[in-house]
Design an enzyme around this catalytic site. Structure first.
Site, PDB file in Angstrom:
ATOM      1  N   TYR A  81       2.675   5.390   5.859  1.00  0.00           N
ATOM      2  CA  TYR A  81       1.925   5.463   4.600  1.00  0.00           C
ATOM      3  C   TYR A  81       0.650   6.288   4.763  1.00  0.00           C
ATOM      4  O   TYR A  81       0.057   6.720   3.780  1.00  0.00           O
ATOM      5  CB  TYR A  81       1.526   4.066   4.095  1.00  0.00           C
ATOM      6  CG  TYR A  81       2.647   3.106   3.813  1.00  0.00           C
ATOM      7  CD1 TYR A  81       3.988   3.509   3.792  1.00  0.00           C
ATOM      8  CD2 TYR A  81       2.371   1.764   3.565  1.00  0.00           C
ATOM      9  CE1 TYR A  81       5.005   2.608   3.544  1.00  0.00           C
ATOM     10  CE2 TYR A  81       3.386   0.855   3.303  1.00  0.00           C
ATOM     11  CZ  TYR A  81       4.700   1.279   3.302  1.00  0.00           C
ATOM     12  OH  TYR A  81       5.696   0.375   3.054  1.00  0.00           O
ATOM     13  N   HIS A 132      10.134  -0.432  11.004  1.00  0.00           N
ATOM     14  CA  HIS A 132      10.238  -0.037   9.595  1.00  0.00           C
ATOM     15  C   HIS A 132      11.687   0.176   9.139  1.00  0.00           C
ATOM     16  O   HIS A 132      12.057  -0.199   8.022  1.00  0.00           O
ATOM     17  CB  HIS A 132       9.409   1.238   9.355  1.00  0.00           C
ATOM     18  CG  HIS A 132       8.904   1.373   7.964  1.00  0.00           C
ATOM     19  ND1 HIS A 132       7.711   1.985   7.652  1.00  0.00           N
ATOM     20  CD2 HIS A 132       9.419   0.980   6.774  1.00  0.00           C
ATOM     21  CE1 HIS A 132       7.518   1.957   6.337  1.00  0.00           C
ATOM     22  NE2 HIS A 132       8.556   1.363   5.783  1.00  0.00           N
ATOM     23  N   PRO A 144       9.395  -4.792  -5.359  1.00  0.00           N
ATOM     24  CA  PRO A 144       9.799  -6.012  -6.067  1.00  0.00           C
ATOM     25  C   PRO A 144       9.882  -5.846  -7.577  1.00  0.00           C
ATOM     26  O   PRO A 144      10.477  -6.682  -8.253  1.00  0.00           O
ATOM     27  CB  PRO A 144       8.696  -7.008  -5.690  1.00  0.00           C
ATOM     28  CG  PRO A 144       7.487  -6.164  -5.431  1.00  0.00           C
ATOM     29  CD  PRO A 144       8.036  -4.922  -4.776  1.00  0.00           C
ATOM     30  N   MET A 174       0.800  -1.229   0.000  1.00  0.00           N
ATOM     31  CA  MET A 174       0.000   0.000   0.000  1.00  0.00           C
ATOM     32  C   MET A 174       0.831   1.277   0.000  1.00  0.00           C
ATOM     33  O   MET A 174       0.288   2.371   0.145  1.00  0.00           O
ATOM     34  CB  MET A 174      -0.960  -0.007   1.197  1.00  0.00           C
ATOM     35  CG  MET A 174      -2.013  -1.087   1.112  1.00  0.00           C
ATOM     36  SD  MET A 174      -3.255  -0.958   2.422  1.00  0.00           S
ATOM     37  CE  MET A 174      -4.047   0.621   2.024  1.00  0.00           C
ATOM     38  N   TRP A 175       2.146   1.170  -0.186  1.00  0.00           N
ATOM     39  CA  TRP A 175       2.997   2.354  -0.230  1.00  0.00           C
ATOM     40  C   TRP A 175       2.541   3.299  -1.333  1.00  0.00           C
ATOM     41  O   TRP A 175       2.235   2.879  -2.447  1.00  0.00           O
ATOM     42  CB  TRP A 175       4.451   1.926  -0.469  1.00  0.00           C
ATOM     43  CG  TRP A 175       5.428   3.043  -0.515  1.00  0.00           C
ATOM     44  CD1 TRP A 175       5.640   4.003   0.433  1.00  0.00           C
ATOM     45  CD2 TRP A 175       6.358   3.322  -1.570  1.00  0.00           C
ATOM     46  NE1 TRP A 175       6.642   4.856   0.038  1.00  0.00           N
ATOM     47  CE2 TRP A 175       7.099   4.462  -1.191  1.00  0.00           C
ATOM     48  CE3 TRP A 175       6.633   2.706  -2.795  1.00  0.00           C
ATOM     49  CZ2 TRP A 175       8.107   5.006  -1.989  1.00  0.00           C
ATOM     50  CZ3 TRP A 175       7.635   3.253  -3.589  1.00  0.00           C
ATOM     51  CH2 TRP A 175       8.360   4.383  -3.193  1.00  0.00           C
TER      52      TRP A 175
END
Length: 276
Positions: free
Chosen positions: A52, A110, A189, A22-23
């Site tokens: 975020y 984080h 990714p 959800m970034w």
């Protein structure tokens, strides 16, 4: 069809190998709608974070999606400025309230930060003991950060979420984490979208009727890495989930492994850890 292929964490918890990141999804309609699309497309793993600023959107989608809570795997993360024992406990309560949940499946530190992650981890251990989280882990930790943590912890981290894509395959860190029974999750990714037109990846995808993005995600999963692609586009979300009906060959993997250039699109944890 639910995308439920999972990896067993060191404590026995099953974590879906494909998640919805959800970034950069704007809190409100964008983030909520995209998360709903992901769940309807079969995703059962949602990855958000305090920084975020879209935990409330994730929570609304989870509450209204119709999928039982126990079938979803929800990750959120503690931000740097909230590190420290008491502030961690307070920050967790804020996150869980925004999410509208009684527990989260995975809570991560984080970034390593300057000098507080040991005290922070003690708070994580309390949350874990109190069953407010099903698993605890870290993000952006290098080997030396994990070594330091392991000297002081009662419960070892179960996950390390790191930047990982074909230009930064993090083989050494992945092998180290594997040796410590720590699962690896890949953020960015797809190289923040920079690699989706790469000719080498497209050529591999052409053999299977797949896109370069699907090839990258498949490469990560076949390497035993959990992956959390982000998208606000419904078709792309579905495309990213359609990666369980083909398998890369050893030759394909060799080509992708050979792309490694040690190139980061995100911050280096050795630098960013001091940036509060």
């Amino acid at each position: 069809m639910a995308l439920t292929q999972s990896l067993k964490l060191s404590n026995g918890v099953m974590m879906p190998v494909l998640g919805f990141g959800m970034w950069k999804l704007q809190d409100g309609n964008e983030a909520e709608t995209a998360t709903m699309w992901a769940i309807k497309s079969g995703y059962r793993h949602i990855d958000t974070a305090a920084i975020y600023k879209n935990e409330e959107s994730a929570g609304r989608a989870i509450a209204s999606c119709g999928v039982p809570r126990e079938e979803l795997f929800v990750t959120t993360k503690l931000w740097n400025s909230d590190q420290g024992y008491e502030s961690t406990l307070s920050a967790f309560e804020k996150s869980i309230k925004k999410l509208g949940l009684e527990y989260v499946d995975l809570y991560l530190i984080h970034w390593p930060g300057k000098d507080k992650f040991i005290d922070t981890w003690k708070a994580f251990e309390k949350l874990y003991a109190d069953k407010k989280v099903r698993a605890i882990g870290v993000s952006n930790f290098h080997e030396h950060h994990i070594e330091e943590l392991l000297k002081h912890c009662k419960v070892a981290p179960m996950v390390n979420q790191i930047e990982l894509h074909p230009l930064l395959n993090q083989k050494a860190l992945c092998e180290y984490c594997k040796s410590k029974n720590i699962a690896v999750t890949a953020w960015s990714p797809l190289g923040q979208g920079h690699l989706v037109e790469d000719a080498r990846l497209k050529a591999i995808g052409g053999k299977y009727g797949k896109t370069a993005a699907q090839v990258m995600l498949r490469w990560e999963i076949q390497a035993g890495v959990i992956t959390i692609p982000k998208s606000g586009n419904e078709a792309r979300i579905k495309e990213n989930g359609n990666i369980f009906d083909f398998e890369l060959t050893a030759e394909d993997i060799q080509v992708i492994d050979g792309m490694n250039a040690g190139h980061r699109y995100g911050p280096d944890p050795e630098v960013f850890m001091n940036d509060f």
